[in-house]
Design an enzyme around this catalytic site. Sequence first.
Site, PDB file in Angstrom:
ATOM      1  N   ASP A  17       0.814  -1.206   0.000  1.00 43.95           N
ATOM      2  CA  ASP A  17       0.000   0.000   0.000  1.00 43.95           C
ATOM      3  C   ASP A  17       0.854   1.267   0.000  1.00 43.95           C
ATOM      4  OD1 ASP A  17      -2.003   1.899   0.436  1.00 43.95           O
ATOM      5  OD2 ASP A  17      -1.977   1.564   2.602  1.00 43.95           O
ATOM      6  N   ASP A  20      -2.063   6.046  -4.983  1.00 44.77           N
ATOM      7  CA  ASP A  20      -2.316   5.121  -3.875  1.00 44.77           C
ATOM      8  C   ASP A  20      -2.729   3.742  -4.378  1.00 44.77           C
ATOM      9  OD1 ASP A  20      -2.986   3.876  -1.527  1.00 44.77           O
ATOM     10  OD2 ASP A  20      -4.546   5.286  -0.958  1.00 44.77           O
TER      11      ASP A  20
END
Length: 383
Positions: free
Chosen positions: A89, A272
């Site tokens: 992530d 992201d």
Amino acid sequence: MRWIGFLSLVALSECLVIVPLTKIKSMRESLRERDLLRDYLQRHPYSQAYKLLRQPRVTVQSMRNYLDLYYVGTISIGTPPQKFRVVFDTGSADLWVPSIYCSSPACVTHRIFKPLRSSTFQDTNRPIKLVYGSGSMTGLLGYDDVRIRNLVCKSQAFGLSTTESGIALEFAAFDGILGLAYPSLAFNDTTPVFDSLWKQGLLPDNLFAFYLSSNKRNGSVVMFGGVDHSYYRGELQWVPVSEQGFWQVTVDSISMNGTVVACPGGCQAIVDTGTSLLIGPPDPVLNILKSINAQNTSTGEYIVSCDDVQSLPDIVFTMNNVTYPVPASAYIRRGKTDICYSNLYKDTLTSFNHWVLGDVFLRLYFTVFDRANNRIGLAPVVA
């Protein structure tokens, strides 16, 4: 990962003969789609591609695509190794996994870390807490060896969850999260995994990169310390990081059909991998949804006629004077009942006021996160 779980002429003789060519997938592409590429290359050790894979200290970690919601790879923690499925992530900076100390439903349904079974575990009794857009965790900070394929990061800080809240975490196809953002977002006085890998001399270059597959489970990868150029077309275009926390960049404008529809004077965006959708401030997103005649539903989602999808315009993000189109086939998804939903989401839960370029965007562009030069490289993926 604030929102995880949301939803690339033949002329002969004296007369010109034009032969129409049909694009045929290369053997490499076909093998990659079936997740057989590495096995083939290992059986043919003299191929150029295998030489790339055998470059010292460049690590390629495969990931599985779960319904285009998130991408999950396997790591291990401790001695002997205990395996966990994690989301890699770029929207957070910490590593955490469920632990034996947790009794939340999310922990019961996932693999848990057992400190007493690891001879290299170090306890701190220091409490930690993380809040995401779709859940939260509390826990304790610990240190242990973390393995990503051939990389062994010694004495790495990580969280051992004691509580996990949120339906998204309870029913997730991953156990924990491995954050790849800048150290300023990490637990106080800790070093994130990627920074530890670099500081411990395990990587040839201070960067990592993502290829995210679309509509297929296998083939996605995150690579540490190097880049495989066969995953993208053309040249990487670089966008400077505007603020070192998230992987934050400046967007010059957002346009459709040549008309600016959002971000007219420039705005900020987060790149992201832990967010599934395209997210933006409410008013600009609503303007875009209205322009494509999207209708609001009782669940807060926006739908469009599936018959109209092919005629909808691209959403074009311009960054550092380079345009990055996102076609309707990416920002609209077909549901199970022939209803087409928008992959644009308006952020009404925070005052963040930034755009989030999640997996809807990243499936279109191979992405390099260059910590050495504080920049992001983008190039169209190989279809």
